[in-house]
Every structure is written in structure tokens, then in C-alpha cells.
Motif scaffolding. Structure first.
Motif, PDB file in Angstrom:
ATOM      1  N   UNK A  41      -1.024  12.962   1.470  1.00  0.00           N
ATOM      2  CA  UNK A  41      -0.641  11.778   2.232  1.00  0.00           C
ATOM      3  C   UNK A  41      -1.739  10.728   2.227  1.00  0.00           C
ATOM      4  N   UNK A  42      -2.997  11.166   2.373  1.00  0.00           N
ATOM      5  CA  UNK A  42      -4.111  10.222   2.284  1.00  0.00           C
ATOM      6  C   UNK A  42      -4.104   9.514   0.930  1.00  0.00           C
ATOM      7  N   UNK A  43      -3.904  10.304  -0.113  1.00  0.00           N
ATOM      8  CA  UNK A  43      -3.900   9.750  -1.469  1.00  0.00           C
ATOM      9  C   UNK A  43      -2.759   8.758  -1.638  1.00  0.00           C
ATOM     10  N   UNK A  44      -1.603   9.106  -1.122  1.00  0.00           N
ATOM     11  CA  UNK A  44      -0.430   8.227  -1.219  1.00  0.00           C
ATOM     12  C   UNK A  44      -0.715   6.862  -0.609  1.00  0.00           C
ATOM     13  N   UNK A  45      -1.177   6.833   0.638  1.00  0.00           N
ATOM     14  CA  UNK A  45      -1.389   5.541   1.292  1.00  0.00           C
ATOM     15  C   UNK A  45      -2.491   4.758   0.587  1.00  0.00           C
ATOM     16  N   UNK A  46      -3.478   5.456   0.066  1.00  0.00           N
ATOM     17  CA  UNK A  46      -4.563   4.791  -0.654  1.00  0.00           C
ATOM     18  C   UNK A  46      -4.030   4.030  -1.857  1.00  0.00           C
ATOM     19  N   UNK A  47      -3.083   4.604  -2.591  1.00  0.00           N
ATOM     20  CA  UNK A  47      -2.620   3.964  -3.819  1.00  0.00           C
ATOM     21  C   UNK A  47      -1.527   2.943  -3.565  1.00  0.00           C
ATOM     22  N   UNK A  48      -0.838   3.029  -2.442  1.00  0.00           N
ATOM     23  CA  UNK A  48       0.013   1.916  -2.026  1.00  0.00           C
ATOM     24  C   UNK A  48      -0.868   0.696  -1.771  1.00  0.00           C
ATOM     25  N   UNK A  49      -1.966   0.908  -1.043  1.00  0.00           N
ATOM     26  CA  UNK A  49      -2.858  -0.205  -0.707  1.00  0.00           C
ATOM     27  C   UNK A  49      -3.629  -0.692  -1.936  1.00  0.00           C
ATOM     28  N   UNK A  50      -4.172   0.227  -2.715  1.00  0.00           N
ATOM     29  CA  UNK A  50      -4.971  -0.213  -3.865  1.00  0.00           C
ATOM     30  C   UNK A  50      -4.128  -0.881  -4.944  1.00  0.00           C
ATOM     31  N   UNK A  51      -2.870  -0.483  -5.083  1.00  0.00           N
ATOM     32  CA  UNK A  51      -1.998  -1.206  -6.010  1.00  0.00           C
ATOM     33  C   UNK A  51      -1.864  -2.662  -5.588  1.00  0.00           C
ATOM     34  N   UNK A  52      -1.715  -2.873  -4.281  1.00  0.00           N
ATOM     35  CA  UNK A  52      -1.658  -4.241  -3.751  1.00  0.00           C
ATOM     36  C   UNK A  52      -2.987  -4.948  -3.964  1.00  0.00           C
ATOM     37  N   UNK A  53      -4.097  -4.238  -3.757  1.00  0.00           N
ATOM     38  CA  UNK A  53      -5.418  -4.842  -3.941  1.00  0.00           C
ATOM     39  C   UNK A  53      -5.577  -5.403  -5.355  1.00  0.00           C
ATOM     40  N   UNK A  54      -5.235  -4.585  -6.349  1.00  0.00           N
ATOM     41  CA  UNK A  54      -5.404  -5.026  -7.741  1.00  0.00           C
ATOM     42  C   UNK A  54      -4.473  -6.190  -8.036  1.00  0.00           C
ATOM     43  N   UNK A  55      -3.218  -6.090  -7.598  1.00  0.00           N
ATOM     44  CA  UNK A  55      -2.263  -7.178  -7.837  1.00  0.00           C
ATOM     45  C   UNK A  55      -2.747  -8.473  -7.198  1.00  0.00           C
ATOM     46  N   UNK A  56      -3.260  -8.374  -5.970  1.00  0.00           N
ATOM     47  CA  UNK A  56      -3.750  -9.565  -5.282  1.00  0.00           C
ATOM     48  C   UNK A  56      -4.924 -10.174  -6.035  1.00  0.00           C
TER      49      UNK A  56
END
Length: 198
Positions: free
Chosen positions: A119-134
């Protein structure tokens, strides 16, 4: 949530973030990101190390801090994609449900059940995907409602307090969530990002 379902949702988040990373060019590596002082190169190095660290933790070797350290790569995109494949394979290994994950880079707690760690990993990559896109100035990677719902439950459970102000904290202090915010916006605000004008 059953671990198989969580692994499937995590895989979707990882693959979506990897699709965004594939769009990074060498000219993009110096771009600023929403992650404090990190540029895109530093963010990719962090993401790559996190994938490798979680893969090691899934195999029972998470306590080795060396496995969590970012390592410079001649091709940061290729290194990240290889690490993404590595963590997906590690999470698909049989018998993961009964394992405990040691995550020294994430928290001082001794260990976590596999479902919580994934679950920690999941939320991290939801956020980091947004980070890179931004950072790239493109739309966030498309994530289905099930992925966002799972990530939102986790984001709502992340403690918000003085620890978020410490150097190297995973998330900045939570920001107010406006009424009617969509799931991704709420996740990002709860974890201290700035997805909407302040």
C-alpha cells in the motif's frame, strides 16, 4: 483488501508512472519537480531506488540500506524501467502474503505486513507519476477509479504532524482539501503537494 487485488492495483500505478517516465528526454533531467529541491534526474534516481528497495524487502532483504540508495545511471529512464520490472516481479512472487517487509528508508518501525508495505508503494507511485508529469508539463498518468480509491484510503491514513517537516520527510504537511475535490487531487493535497492554485 486481499493482497492479490492490492498487487494488481499497485502494478497499474507502477505501469502508469513508467509510461510517463518513458517520455523523459535527456533535456528534461534538469527540470524542477514538485519534490522540493529535486530535479527530474534526482526524482528518477529516488523512484528507481525505491523500486529496488521494495523488491529487496519483498525478498526478505529490506534491511540492507545500500539497496535503498539512489545510484547515478548513464540512462536514468532505462534504469527506472528495469527497476519497475524488478519490483513488479518481486510482488508477483508466491507466498508474499505471509511476509513482513523491512522498510528502513520509509520508516523506523521494525517491519510491516506485506499488504501495508505494498500500500505504501502504491500511493508513492500514484504521487510520483503525477510528480514526473507535472515536471514535464503534461497530464498526469491516467489511473482508474479502483487505483485512486485504494491510494486515497492510504493517503488518508498517513499521519500528519511535525515529522513531515523533518529533513528528508517523504511528504510535506497536508494541505486543505476543498469540497468536491476529485480523488487524485485529495491524495496530492493530503500528502503536501500543490495540485491546485493556493
Amino acid at each position: 483488501m486481499h493482497i492479490d487485488s492490492l498487487i494488481e492495483l499497485d502494478g497499474r500505478a507502477v505501469r502508469a508512472s513508467a509510461d510517463v517516465v518513458r517520455r523523459v528526454t535527456p533535456a528534461d533531467l534538469a527540470r524542477p519537480t514538485p519534490c522540493g529541491d529535486w530535479d527530474v534526474a534526482a526524482l528518477l534516481a529516488h523512484m528507481t531506488a525505491q523500486h529496488r528497495g521494495f523488491a529487496a524487502a519483498a525478498a526478505g532483504h529490506g534491511g540492507d540500506l545500500a539497496g535503498w540508495q539512489p545510484v547515478p545511471a548513464a540512462d536514468p529512464v532505462a534504469a527506472h524501467l528495469a527497476a519497475a520490472d524488478q519490483v513488479l516481479a518481486a510482488f508477483a512472487a508466491p507466498g508474499l502474503d505471509g511476509r513482513r517487509f523491512v522498510l528502513p528508508e520509509i520508516t523506523r518501525a521494525p517491519d510491516f505486513p506485506a499488504t501495508q508495505a505494498i500500500g505504501f508503494h502504491l500511493v508513492d507511485y500514484v504521487v510520483h507519476g503525477w510528480d514526473v508529469a507535472t515536471a514535464l508539463g503534461i497530464d498526469a498518468p491516467p489511473l482508474d477509479d479502483a487505483v485512486l480509491a485504494a491510494a486515497l484510503r492510504i493517503a488518508r491514513a498517513v499521519p500528519d504532524g511535525a515529522d513531515r517537516l523533518a529533513p528528508g520527510a517523504a511528504f510535506a504537511p497536508a494541505r486543505p482539501v476543498p469540497t468536491g475535490a476529485d480523488a487524485l487531487t485529495e491524495i496530492l493535497l493530503l500528502l503536501g503537494r500543490h495540485p491546485v492554485p493556493a
